[in-house]
Design a protein around this motif. Structure first.
Motif, PDB file in Angstrom:
ATOM      1  N   PHE A  69       6.634   1.198  -5.855  1.00  0.00           N
ATOM      2  CA  PHE A  69       7.091   0.146  -4.946  1.00  0.00           C
ATOM      3  C   PHE A  69       5.953  -0.813  -4.617  1.00  0.00           C
ATOM      4  O   PHE A  69       6.152  -2.043  -4.577  1.00  0.00           O
ATOM      5  CB  PHE A  69       7.644   0.760  -3.659  1.00  0.00           C
ATOM      6  CG  PHE A  69       9.074   1.212  -3.729  1.00  0.00           C
ATOM      7  CD1 PHE A  69      10.102   0.307  -3.894  1.00  0.00           C
ATOM      8  CD2 PHE A  69       9.400   2.552  -3.621  1.00  0.00           C
ATOM      9  CE1 PHE A  69      11.425   0.714  -3.957  1.00  0.00           C
ATOM     10  CE2 PHE A  69      10.715   2.981  -3.677  1.00  0.00           C
ATOM     11  CZ  PHE A  69      11.729   2.063  -3.852  1.00  0.00           C
ATOM     12  N   GLN A  70       4.768  -0.272  -4.371  1.00  0.00           N
ATOM     13  CA  GLN A  70       3.625  -1.129  -4.050  1.00  0.00           C
ATOM     14  C   GLN A  70       3.312  -2.075  -5.196  1.00  0.00           C
ATOM     15  O   GLN A  70       2.966  -3.244  -4.984  1.00  0.00           O
ATOM     16  CB  GLN A  70       2.403  -0.262  -3.725  1.00  0.00           C
ATOM     17  CG  GLN A  70       2.476   0.451  -2.395  1.00  0.00           C
ATOM     18  CD  GLN A  70       1.307   1.390  -2.169  1.00  0.00           C
ATOM     19  OE1 GLN A  70       0.881   2.097  -3.074  1.00  0.00           O
ATOM     20  NE2 GLN A  70       0.773   1.384  -0.957  1.00  0.00           N
ATOM     21  N   GLU A  71       3.431  -1.578  -6.414  1.00  0.00           N
ATOM     22  CA  GLU A  71       3.129  -2.401  -7.592  1.00  0.00           C
ATOM     23  C   GLU A  71       4.200  -3.449  -7.835  1.00  0.00           C
ATOM     24  O   GLU A  71       3.903  -4.607  -8.144  1.00  0.00           O
ATOM     25  CB  GLU A  71       2.976  -1.500  -8.820  1.00  0.00           C
ATOM     26  CG  GLU A  71       2.654  -2.253 -10.095  1.00  0.00           C
ATOM     27  CD  GLU A  71       2.524  -1.323 -11.296  1.00  0.00           C
ATOM     28  OE1 GLU A  71       2.493  -1.840 -12.431  1.00  0.00           O
ATOM     29  OE2 GLU A  71       2.465  -0.099 -11.109  1.00  0.00           O
ATOM     30  N   MET A  72       5.469  -3.068  -7.684  1.00  0.00           N
ATOM     31  CA  MET A  72       6.567  -3.984  -7.998  1.00  0.00           C
ATOM     32  C   MET A  72       6.810  -5.014  -6.911  1.00  0.00           C
ATOM     33  O   MET A  72       7.246  -6.135  -7.188  1.00  0.00           O
ATOM     34  CB  MET A  72       7.850  -3.180  -8.264  1.00  0.00           C
ATOM     35  CG  MET A  72       7.847  -2.415  -9.562  1.00  0.00           C
ATOM     36  SD  MET A  72       9.495  -1.788  -9.970  1.00  0.00           S
ATOM     37  CE  MET A  72       9.210  -1.214 -11.642  1.00  0.00           C
ATOM     38  N   PHE A  73       6.551  -4.622  -5.649  1.00  0.00           N
ATOM     39  CA  PHE A  73       6.798  -5.528  -4.526  1.00  0.00           C
ATOM     40  C   PHE A  73       5.530  -5.634  -3.695  1.00  0.00           C
ATOM     41  O   PHE A  73       5.475  -5.157  -2.546  1.00  0.00           O
ATOM     42  CB  PHE A  73       7.976  -5.026  -3.688  1.00  0.00           C
ATOM     43  CG  PHE A  73       9.226  -4.766  -4.493  1.00  0.00           C
ATOM     44  CD1 PHE A  73       9.952  -5.814  -5.027  1.00  0.00           C
ATOM     45  CD2 PHE A  73       9.652  -3.471  -4.731  1.00  0.00           C
ATOM     46  CE1 PHE A  73      11.099  -5.583  -5.779  1.00  0.00           C
ATOM     47  CE2 PHE A  73      10.800  -3.218  -5.473  1.00  0.00           C
ATOM     48  CZ  PHE A  73      11.527  -4.281  -6.006  1.00  0.00           C
ATOM     49  N   PRO A  74       4.492  -6.253  -4.245  1.00  0.00           N
ATOM     50  CA  PRO A  74       3.173  -6.234  -3.593  1.00  0.00           C
ATOM     51  C   PRO A  74       3.142  -6.945  -2.241  1.00  0.00           C
ATOM     52  O   PRO A  74       2.258  -6.670  -1.432  1.00  0.00           O
ATOM     53  CB  PRO A  74       2.269  -6.934  -4.612  1.00  0.00           C
ATOM     54  CG  PRO A  74       3.188  -7.755  -5.461  1.00  0.00           C
ATOM     55  CD  PRO A  74       4.467  -6.982  -5.534  1.00  0.00           C
ATOM     56  N   ARG A  75       4.071  -7.841  -1.984  1.00  0.00           N
ATOM     57  CA  ARG A  75       4.070  -8.569  -0.717  1.00  0.00           C
ATOM     58  C   ARG A  75       4.897  -7.879   0.362  1.00  0.00           C
ATOM     59  O   ARG A  75       4.881  -8.309   1.517  1.00  0.00           O
ATOM     60  CB  ARG A  75       4.586  -9.991  -0.930  1.00  0.00           C
ATOM     61  CG  ARG A  75       3.690 -10.828  -1.834  1.00  0.00           C
ATOM     62  CD  ARG A  75       4.185 -12.259  -1.912  1.00  0.00           C
ATOM     63  NE  ARG A  75       3.304 -13.080  -2.741  1.00  0.00           N
ATOM     64  CZ  ARG A  75       3.487 -14.372  -2.981  1.00  0.00           C
ATOM     65  NH1 ARG A  75       4.543 -14.991  -2.440  1.00  0.00           N
ATOM     66  NH2 ARG A  75       2.654 -15.045  -3.755  1.00  0.00           N
ATOM     67  N   ALA A  76       5.615  -6.844  -0.007  1.00  0.00           N
ATOM     68  CA  ALA A  76       6.466  -6.154   0.961  1.00  0.00           C
ATOM     69  C   ALA A  76       5.649  -5.161   1.788  1.00  0.00           C
ATOM     70  O   ALA A  76       4.776  -4.465   1.267  1.00  0.00           O
ATOM     71  CB  ALA A  76       7.595  -5.422   0.251  1.00  0.00           C
ATOM     72  N   SER A  77       5.937  -5.103   3.070  1.00  0.00           N
ATOM     73  CA  SER A  77       5.345  -4.078   3.937  1.00  0.00           C
ATOM     74  C   SER A  77       6.136  -2.793   3.763  1.00  0.00           C
ATOM     75  O   SER A  77       7.369  -2.809   3.832  1.00  0.00           O
ATOM     76  CB  SER A  77       5.394  -4.529   5.399  1.00  0.00           C
ATOM     77  OG  SER A  77       4.650  -5.714   5.588  1.00  0.00           O
ATOM     78  N   ILE A  78       5.435  -1.679   3.542  1.00  0.00           N
ATOM     79  CA  ILE A  78       6.102  -0.404   3.293  1.00  0.00           C
ATOM     80  C   ILE A  78       5.912   0.518   4.498  1.00  0.00           C
ATOM     81  O   ILE A  78       4.790   0.856   4.864  1.00  0.00           O
ATOM     82  CB  ILE A  78       5.560   0.269   2.019  1.00  0.00           C
ATOM     83  CG1 ILE A  78       5.793  -0.642   0.808  1.00  0.00           C
ATOM     84  CG2 ILE A  78       6.209   1.627   1.810  1.00  0.00           C
ATOM     85  CD1 ILE A  78       5.281  -0.071  -0.502  1.00  0.00           C
ATOM     86  N   LEU A  79       7.021   0.912   5.089  1.00  0.00           N
ATOM     87  CA  LEU A  79       7.027   1.836   6.220  1.00  0.00           C
ATOM     88  C   LEU A  79       7.559   3.178   5.728  1.00  0.00           C
ATOM     89  O   LEU A  79       8.685   3.251   5.231  1.00  0.00           O
ATOM     90  CB  LEU A  79       7.930   1.310   7.336  1.00  0.00           C
ATOM     91  CG  LEU A  79       7.569  -0.053   7.927  1.00  0.00           C
ATOM     92  CD1 LEU A  79       8.726  -0.565   8.778  1.00  0.00           C
ATOM     93  CD2 LEU A  79       6.313   0.059   8.766  1.00  0.00           C
ATOM     94  N   VAL A  80       6.755   4.218   5.860  1.00  0.00           N
ATOM     95  CA  VAL A  80       7.194   5.561   5.473  1.00  0.00           C
ATOM     96  C   VAL A  80       7.509   6.319   6.751  1.00  0.00           C
ATOM     97  O   VAL A  80       6.618   6.657   7.537  1.00  0.00           O
ATOM     98  CB  VAL A  80       6.129   6.290   4.642  1.00  0.00           C
ATOM     99  CG1 VAL A  80       6.640   7.661   4.205  1.00  0.00           C
ATOM    100  CG2 VAL A  80       5.751   5.455   3.415  1.00  0.00           C
ATOM    101  N   THR A  81       8.787   6.550   6.986  1.00  0.00           N
ATOM    102  CA  THR A  81       9.263   7.208   8.193  1.00  0.00           C
ATOM    103  C   THR A  81       9.976   8.493   7.788  1.00  0.00           C
ATOM    104  O   THR A  81      10.009   8.866   6.618  1.00  0.00           O
ATOM    105  CB  THR A  81      10.208   6.284   8.975  1.00  0.00           C
ATOM    106  OG1 THR A  81      11.411   6.087   8.209  1.00  0.00           O
ATOM    107  CG2 THR A  81       9.562   4.933   9.227  1.00  0.00           C
TER     108      THR A  81
END
Length: 456
Positions: A400-412
């Protein structure tokens, strides 16, 4: 925005209103034994995907079931209002095998409430994650202030082999500004958390051979090494006397900021009296930022069926958890090198990889993380979330980090230290689940409000 964003009070009341139906639907999902492992009836995974698709359609999402050679995933989408961001919401609908049924206090696929917890396989990991997403959508109804894409995977517990292909194939429709991955845990009951680091994974097999066929243990024992003894000696080289991983080349570090008292850790792990912890350093470093190596299983004759013969070959499955920053391919080479170089008595050693996954570190700063922390604080009545690491692995986060580098990722997540995910008597704390549902609805409102503020 065509409609004003719902207030906190409105949202919390709406979530409370929806919770009975959310729980009923969660129980229906738990009753489906959707296990993606080889050797299980995969028609149940298909049933699970269909049930999830029906739930998403009930939230007015455009839904389709997709696959790429593996088990079915479900994608549901609702376009964003003009100028609003899009939030991708992830969970998985497959579950772990149940293991020894005698260790369960009730049928793993018949949800039962005991002492405020809902018991059943998948009740916490991760069908409750799905239903937390559903609860938030139902709370908003037709007043949803953001666009949403739900991606509900069907083979996470079996390694997510087809996930990367699915993400690549559906990249445009999964495009988003924020990603919420509901597959982790909270720090404690009453203490929410955001997961900011996860270890990577290398699962591999090591086979030791000393003979080309079994031979009489009396006629040859004492001069000929049996494969099981050789394997035991080889496995013993993987740790030093303190229990630290002894494989050269694996990286590790320190830096965990929360305290994990040994008494609490021992109780949550279920350590029996007299057993000492292994490794050195702070407990949180040992389980979050340093490597671990465990023997998951051994192929050998069962004791009840073992003849008086020297075993010619024996095989073990190893699980290596990698510290954030390590590389799975390089780590596998290090493990393979160690095992072949430490072969006892000249035994033949073969190492093969099963699967691997990248570790990850998340930079939990910026307006989206501020919004998340505020949402959690509100849902937990003033208790702010803590940042934690996780010793387990969710390798696709790196994808996900590689494919959507501008997205903020929240792991809940919906789990707590008593959830026993992957083990017998898995359960969900229903009070904490209600707070998770509230927090997710509040998060969507705050993400939408933050976007309006930035646009203004």
């Amino acid at each position: 925005m065509t409609t004003p964003i719902m207030s906190d009070a409105e949202l919390r009341a709406a979530v409370e209103r929806e919770l009975p139906g959310v729980r009923a639907d969660l129980e229906r999902l738990v009753r489906i034994p959707g296990i993606a492992f080889d050797g299980f009836d995969h028609s149940h995974v298909e049933r699970s995907a269909e049930a999830v698709a029906e739930l998403l359609r009930g939230c007015d999402l455009d839904v389709k079931i997709v696959r790429r050679g593996g088990q079915p995933a479900v994608i549901g989408r609702r376009a964003a209002p003009p100028g609003a961001p899009t939030v991708l919401m992830y969970a998985h609908h497959d579950v772990q095998p149940v293991g020894d049924l005698s260790l369960w206090e009730s049928d793993p696929f018949e949800p039962v409430e005991r002492d405020g917890r809902l018991y059943g396989r998948g009740a916490a990991d991760d069908k409750a994650g799905i239903m937390a997403h559903i609860a938030a959508l139902r709370a908003f109804g037709d007043r949803l202030p953001v666009g949403v894409v739900l991606f509900i995977e069907g083979e996470e517990e079996f390694g997510s082999d087809s996930l990367e292909q699915l993400l690549a194939e559906h990249r445009e429709e999964l495009a988003c500004d924020v990603i919420v991955i509901a597959d982790s845990t909270n720090w404690d009951i009453g203490m929410p958390a955001l997961t900011t680091s996860l270890r990577g994974l290398v699962n591999c097999f090591v086979e030791v051979r000393t003979l080309d066929h079994a031979v009489h243990s009396g006629m040859f024992g004492g001069a000929v090494p049996d494969a099981l003894t050789a394997l035991a000696r080889l496995l013993a080289t993987l740790h030093d006397t303190a229990g630290n991983v002894a494989v050269a080349g694996l990286t590790g570090g320190e830096g965990a900021t929360v305290d994990y008292p040994e008494g609490r850790f021992r109780a949550e792990a279920g350590l029996v009296e007299g057993v000492r912890l292994i490794g050195t350093g702070r407990i949180t470093d040992r389980i979050w930022t340093k490597p671990s190596l465990s023997v998951l299983g051994i192929d050998a004759p069962a004791t009840a069926e073992a003849p008086n013969a020297l075993v010619p070959a024996a095989k073990a499955k190893l699980s290596v958890r990698l510290a954030p920053g390590d590389d799975p391919q390089r780590a596998y080479v290090a493990v393979q090198k160690h095992l072949t170089e430490h072969a006892p008595w000249g035994a033949q050693v073969t190492v093969t990889i099963e699967h691997d996954g990248d570790p990850c570190v998340i930079d939990a700063t910026g307006p989206v993380f501020d919004a998340a922390r505020d949402a959690f604080r509100t849902a937990w009545d003033g208790t702010a979330p803590v940042d934690i690491g996780i010793g387990g692995s969710i390798p696709f986060i790196a994808t996900f980090q590689e494919m959507f580098p501008r997205a903020s990722i929240l792991v809940t997540g919906v789990e707590d230290p008593q959830s026993r995910a992957h083990g017998p008597n898995e359960s969900l704390h229903l009070g904490e689940f209600a707070r998770v549902c509230e927090a997710e609805a509040l998060l969507l409102a705050r993400v939408a409000a933050a976007a309006v503020h930035l646009a203004g």
